[in-house]
Write a protein that holds these residues in place. Sequence first.
Motif, PDB file in Angstrom:
ATOM      1  N   GLN A 156       0.845  -1.199   0.000  1.00 25.20           N
ATOM      2  CA  GLN A 156       0.000   0.000   0.000  1.00 25.20           C
ATOM      3  C   GLN A 156       0.881   1.249   0.000  1.00 25.20           C
ATOM      4  OE1 GLN A 156      -3.463  -0.486  -0.197  1.00 25.20           O
ATOM      5  NE2 GLN A 156      -2.658  -2.559  -0.460  1.00 25.20           N
ATOM      6  N   ALA A 157       0.534   2.206  -0.846  1.00 24.87           N
ATOM      7  CA  ALA A 157       1.336   3.414  -0.967  1.00 24.87           C
ATOM      8  C   ALA A 157       0.458   4.619  -1.269  1.00 24.87           C
ATOM      9  CB  ALA A 157       2.366   3.235  -2.072  1.00 24.87           C
ATOM     10  N   THR A 158       1.079   5.798  -1.191  1.00 24.66           N
ATOM     11  CA  THR A 158       0.415   7.041  -1.555  1.00 24.66           C
ATOM     12  C   THR A 158       1.195   7.640  -2.710  1.00 24.66           C
ATOM     13  OG1 THR A 158      -0.243   7.399   0.732  1.00 24.66           O
ATOM     14  CG2 THR A 158      -0.299   9.314  -0.708  1.00 24.66           C
ATOM     15  N   ALA A 159       0.499   8.099  -3.734  1.00 24.52           N
ATOM     16  CA  ALA A 159       1.168   8.764  -4.857  1.00 24.52           C
ATOM     17  C   ALA A 159       0.727  10.218  -4.877  1.00 24.52           C
ATOM     18  CB  ALA A 159       0.813   8.080  -6.162  1.00 24.52           C
ATOM     19  N   ARG A 160       1.718  11.112  -4.862  1.00 16.72           N
ATOM     20  CA  ARG A 160       1.415  12.542  -4.944  1.00 16.72           C
ATOM     21  C   ARG A 160       1.987  13.091  -6.244  1.00 16.72           C
ATOM     22  NH1 ARG A 160       4.131  14.654   0.298  1.00 16.72           N
ATOM     23  NH2 ARG A 160       5.441  12.865  -0.211  1.00 16.72           N
ATOM     24  N   LEU A 161       1.209  13.929  -6.878  1.00 18.85           N
ATOM     25  CA  LEU A 161       1.639  14.513  -8.138  1.00 18.85           C
ATOM     26  C   LEU A 161       2.067  15.957  -7.889  1.00 18.85           C
ATOM     27  CD1 LEU A 161       1.844  13.832 -11.152  1.00 18.85           C
ATOM     28  CD2 LEU A 161      -0.495  14.626 -11.417  1.00 18.85           C
ATOM     29  N   PHE A 162       3.302  16.265  -8.292  1.00 12.54           N
ATOM     30  CA  PHE A 162       3.825  17.628  -8.163  1.00 12.54           C
ATOM     31  C   PHE A 162       4.126  18.180  -9.550  1.00 12.54           C
ATOM     32  CE2 PHE A 162       5.026  15.517  -4.176  1.00 12.54           C
ATOM     33  CZ  PHE A 162       4.525  16.417  -3.244  1.00 12.54           C
ATOM     34  N   VAL A 163       3.845  19.455  -9.737  1.00 13.58           N
ATOM     35  CA  VAL A 163       4.187  20.100 -11.008  1.00 13.58           C
ATOM     36  C   VAL A 163       5.033  21.336 -10.716  1.00 13.58           C
ATOM     37  CG1 VAL A 163       2.218  19.243 -12.341  1.00 13.58           C
ATOM     38  CG2 VAL A 163       1.988  21.369 -11.055  1.00 13.58           C
ATOM     39  N   LYS A 164       5.968  21.620 -11.610  1.00  9.75           N
ATOM     40  CA  LYS A 164       6.866  22.772 -11.418  1.00  9.75           C
ATOM     41  C   LYS A 164       6.400  23.937 -12.284  1.00  9.75           C
ATOM     42  CE  LYS A 164      11.242  22.433 -12.662  1.00  9.75           C
ATOM     43  NZ  LYS A 164      12.541  21.753 -12.601  1.00  9.75           N
ATOM     44  N   ARG A 165       6.155  25.061 -11.611  1.00 11.93           N
ATOM     45  CA  ARG A 165       5.782  26.284 -12.323  1.00 11.93           C
ATOM     46  C   ARG A 165       6.704  27.395 -11.855  1.00 11.93           C
ATOM     47  NH1 ARG A 165       0.463  24.399 -11.026  1.00 11.93           N
ATOM     48  NH2 ARG A 165       0.575  25.618  -9.119  1.00 11.93           N
ATOM     49  N   ASN A 166       7.269  28.135 -12.809  1.00  7.94           N
ATOM     50  CA  ASN A 166       8.200  29.232 -12.493  1.00  7.94           C
ATOM     51  C   ASN A 166       9.311  28.769 -11.545  1.00  7.94           C
ATOM     52  OD1 ASN A 166       6.520  30.991 -14.015  1.00  7.94           O
ATOM     53  ND2 ASN A 166       5.216  31.266 -12.209  1.00  7.94           N
ATOM     54  N   GLY A 167       9.821  27.583 -11.795  1.00  4.84           N
ATOM     55  CA  GLY A 167      10.954  27.081 -11.011  1.00  4.84           C
ATOM     56  C   GLY A 167      10.620  26.574  -9.620  1.00  4.84           C
ATOM     57  N   ARG A 168       9.326  26.468  -9.303  1.00  2.00           N
ATOM     58  CA  ARG A 168       8.934  25.976  -7.970  1.00  2.00           C
ATOM     59  C   ARG A 168       7.973  24.815  -8.077  1.00  2.00           C
ATOM     60  NH1 ARG A 168       9.447  28.053  -2.834  1.00  2.00           N
ATOM     61  NH2 ARG A 168       7.481  27.159  -2.154  1.00  2.00           N
ATOM     62  N   TRP A 169       8.208  23.824  -7.225  1.00  2.00           N
ATOM     63  CA  TRP A 169       7.329  22.648  -7.224  1.00  2.00           C
ATOM     64  C   TRP A 169       6.063  22.919  -6.433  1.00  2.00           C
ATOM     65  CZ3 TRP A 169       8.017  18.655 -10.372  1.00  2.00           C
ATOM     66  CH2 TRP A 169       9.292  18.425 -10.888  1.00  2.00           C
ATOM     67  N   HIS A 170       4.930  22.522  -7.003  1.00  2.00           N
ATOM     68  CA  HIS A 170       3.634  22.690  -6.335  1.00  2.00           C
ATOM     69  C   HIS A 170       2.921  21.344  -6.269  1.00  2.00           C
ATOM     70  CE1 HIS A 170       3.760  27.097  -6.607  1.00  2.00           C
ATOM     71  NE2 HIS A 170       4.425  26.882  -7.717  1.00  2.00           N
ATOM     72  N   PHE A 171       2.263  21.138  -5.149  1.00  2.00           N
ATOM     73  CA  PHE A 171       1.442  19.932  -5.001  1.00  2.00           C
ATOM     74  C   PHE A 171       0.220  20.054  -5.895  1.00  2.00           C
ATOM     75  CE2 PHE A 171      -2.336  18.138  -2.962  1.00  2.00           C
ATOM     76  CZ  PHE A 171      -1.996  16.800  -2.954  1.00  2.00           C
ATOM     77  N   GLU A 172      -0.100  18.999  -6.630  1.00  2.00           N
ATOM     78  CA  GLU A 172      -1.297  19.064  -7.465  1.00  2.00           C
ATOM     79  C   GLU A 172      -2.425  18.172  -6.968  1.00  2.00           C
ATOM     80  OE1 GLU A 172      -2.214  17.445 -11.243  1.00  2.00           O
ATOM     81  OE2 GLU A 172      -2.091  19.390 -12.199  1.00  2.00           O
ATOM     82  N   ARG A 173      -2.162  16.892  -6.772  1.00  2.00           N
ATOM     83  CA  ARG A 173      -3.196  15.982  -6.274  1.00  2.00           C
ATOM     84  C   ARG A 173      -2.548  14.734  -5.680  1.00  2.00           C
ATOM     85  NH1 ARG A 173      -6.523  14.647 -11.712  1.00  2.00           N
ATOM     86  NH2 ARG A 173      -6.232  16.849 -12.066  1.00  2.00           N
ATOM     87  N   LYS A 174      -3.327  14.016  -4.903  1.00  2.00           N
ATOM     88  CA  LYS A 174      -2.776  12.792  -4.339  1.00  2.00           C
ATOM     89  C   LYS A 174      -3.785  11.661  -4.422  1.00  2.00           C
ATOM     90  CE  LYS A 174      -3.175  12.908   0.711  1.00  2.00           C
ATOM     91  NZ  LYS A 174      -2.467  13.241   1.959  1.00  2.00           N
ATOM     92  N   THR A 175      -3.279  10.441  -4.396  1.00  2.00           N
ATOM     93  CA  THR A 175      -4.155   9.287  -4.563  1.00  2.00           C
ATOM     94  C   THR A 175      -3.534   8.060  -3.916  1.00  2.00           C
ATOM     95  OG1 THR A 175      -5.464   8.068  -6.201  1.00  2.00           O
ATOM     96  CG2 THR A 175      -3.192   8.501  -6.781  1.00  2.00           C
ATOM     97  N   LYS A 176      -4.375   7.040  -3.729  1.00  2.00           N
ATOM     98  CA  LYS A 176      -3.924   5.757  -3.214  1.00  2.00           C
ATOM     99  C   LYS A 176      -3.176   5.025  -4.333  1.00  2.00           C
ATOM    100  CE  LYS A 176      -6.528   1.707  -2.685  1.00  2.00           C
ATOM    101  NZ  LYS A 176      -7.452   0.777  -2.048  1.00  2.00           N
ATOM    102  N   ALA A 177      -2.138   4.275  -3.970  1.00  2.00           N
ATOM    103  CA  ALA A 177      -1.396   3.519  -4.985  1.00  2.00           C
ATOM    104  C   ALA A 177      -1.075   2.124  -4.465  1.00  2.00           C
ATOM    105  CB  ALA A 177      -0.113   4.258  -5.339  1.00  2.00           C
ATOM    106  N   HIS A 178      -0.886   1.201  -5.401  1.00  2.00           N
ATOM    107  CA  HIS A 178      -0.407  -0.141  -5.054  1.00  2.00           C
ATOM    108  C   HIS A 178       0.989  -0.305  -5.603  1.00  2.00           C
ATOM    109  CE1 HIS A 178      -4.871  -1.572  -5.033  1.00  2.00           C
ATOM    110  NE2 HIS A 178      -4.517  -1.051  -3.870  1.00  2.00           N
ATOM    111  N   ILE A 179       1.862  -0.958  -4.815  1.00  2.00           N
ATOM    112  CA  ILE A 179       3.208  -1.261  -5.281  1.00  2.00           C
ATOM    113  C   ILE A 179       3.424  -2.776  -5.171  1.00  2.00           C
ATOM    114  CG2 ILE A 179       4.193   1.030  -4.853  1.00  2.00           C
ATOM    115  CD1 ILE A 179       5.245  -0.080  -2.163  1.00  2.00           C
ATOM    116  N   GLY A 180       4.672  -3.215  -5.320  1.00  2.00           N
ATOM    117  CA  GLY A 180       4.976  -4.642  -5.354  1.00  2.00           C
ATOM    118  C   GLY A 180       4.471  -5.405  -4.130  1.00  2.00           C
ATOM    119  N   PHE A 181       4.141  -6.662  -4.347  1.00  2.00           N
ATOM    120  CA  PHE A 181       3.635  -7.541  -3.285  1.00  2.00           C
ATOM    121  C   PHE A 181       4.583  -7.554  -2.090  1.00  2.00           C
ATOM    122  CE2 PHE A 181       3.257 -11.802  -1.336  1.00  2.00           C
ATOM    123  CZ  PHE A 181       1.901 -11.803  -1.045  1.00  2.00           C
TER     124      PHE A 181
END
Length: 227
Positions: free
Chosen positions: A63-88
């Motif tokens: 079980q994991a969390t995935a967060r999406l960040f985008v860079k605007r004008n040289g700075r990283w901003h949080f965009e959205r987050k979601t549940k994620a699955h990774i390796g068994f």
Amino acid sequence: MEKQHRYILLCIIAFLAFSLVAIVSAVLFTYHSIDKETREILNGYTDDPATVCLFVTQKEGSQATARLFVKRNGRWHFERKTKAHIGFNGVGKEREGDKRTPLGELRVTGAFGILPDPGTQLKYIEAHRQHFACDCPGSPYYYTIIDVDTLSIQHTCAGEHIVDAAPSYNYGLMTSYNAECIPGLGSNIFVHCFGTKEYTAGCIAVSERFMRHLVQIADSNTIIYIR
Ligand SMILES: [Zn+2]
């Protein structure tokens, strides 16, 4: 209503309104604020050409969390987050078949899917019946998505038949994990849609809705960071 009562009522309404604004601001601030460790890692990519980063954090097991960040004008901003699955078996991939997701930085190298191109800047392989993701160490096609009808050398190993892997491969992003294609180090580490299980064989899985958006904004500099 007496004048005094109206005054008290007004005070109560003002107090409630103020509290509501304070609570909403606090929640939004917490949601959008980036923790120190993540901030430090993202700051390492300030001068990097990447403008999109999928940051995957293991919670427990697969079980994991995935967060999406985008860079605007040289700075990283949080965009959205979601549940994620990774390796068994969680994180720390070392070899083919260990059912672990690699740690650290990966880059996006291409896009594919059973569904049509949702509008990506990447080269998109729309998978048909003849498409396979070769995961056979020693094959000349190891760790590539191939159209078995158009090969100069015949593909003799099994490989993953992409169209059979719906809904997981409805959308997928290829990553730079083992870009050198060293046999045994592991292959076909993708970011793809949720399948029918609560874990993957080493890939990162998110909802199809999230994945579609990620494919739309990803390019060949996009970072996948796992910790
Ligand atoms: Zn193969």
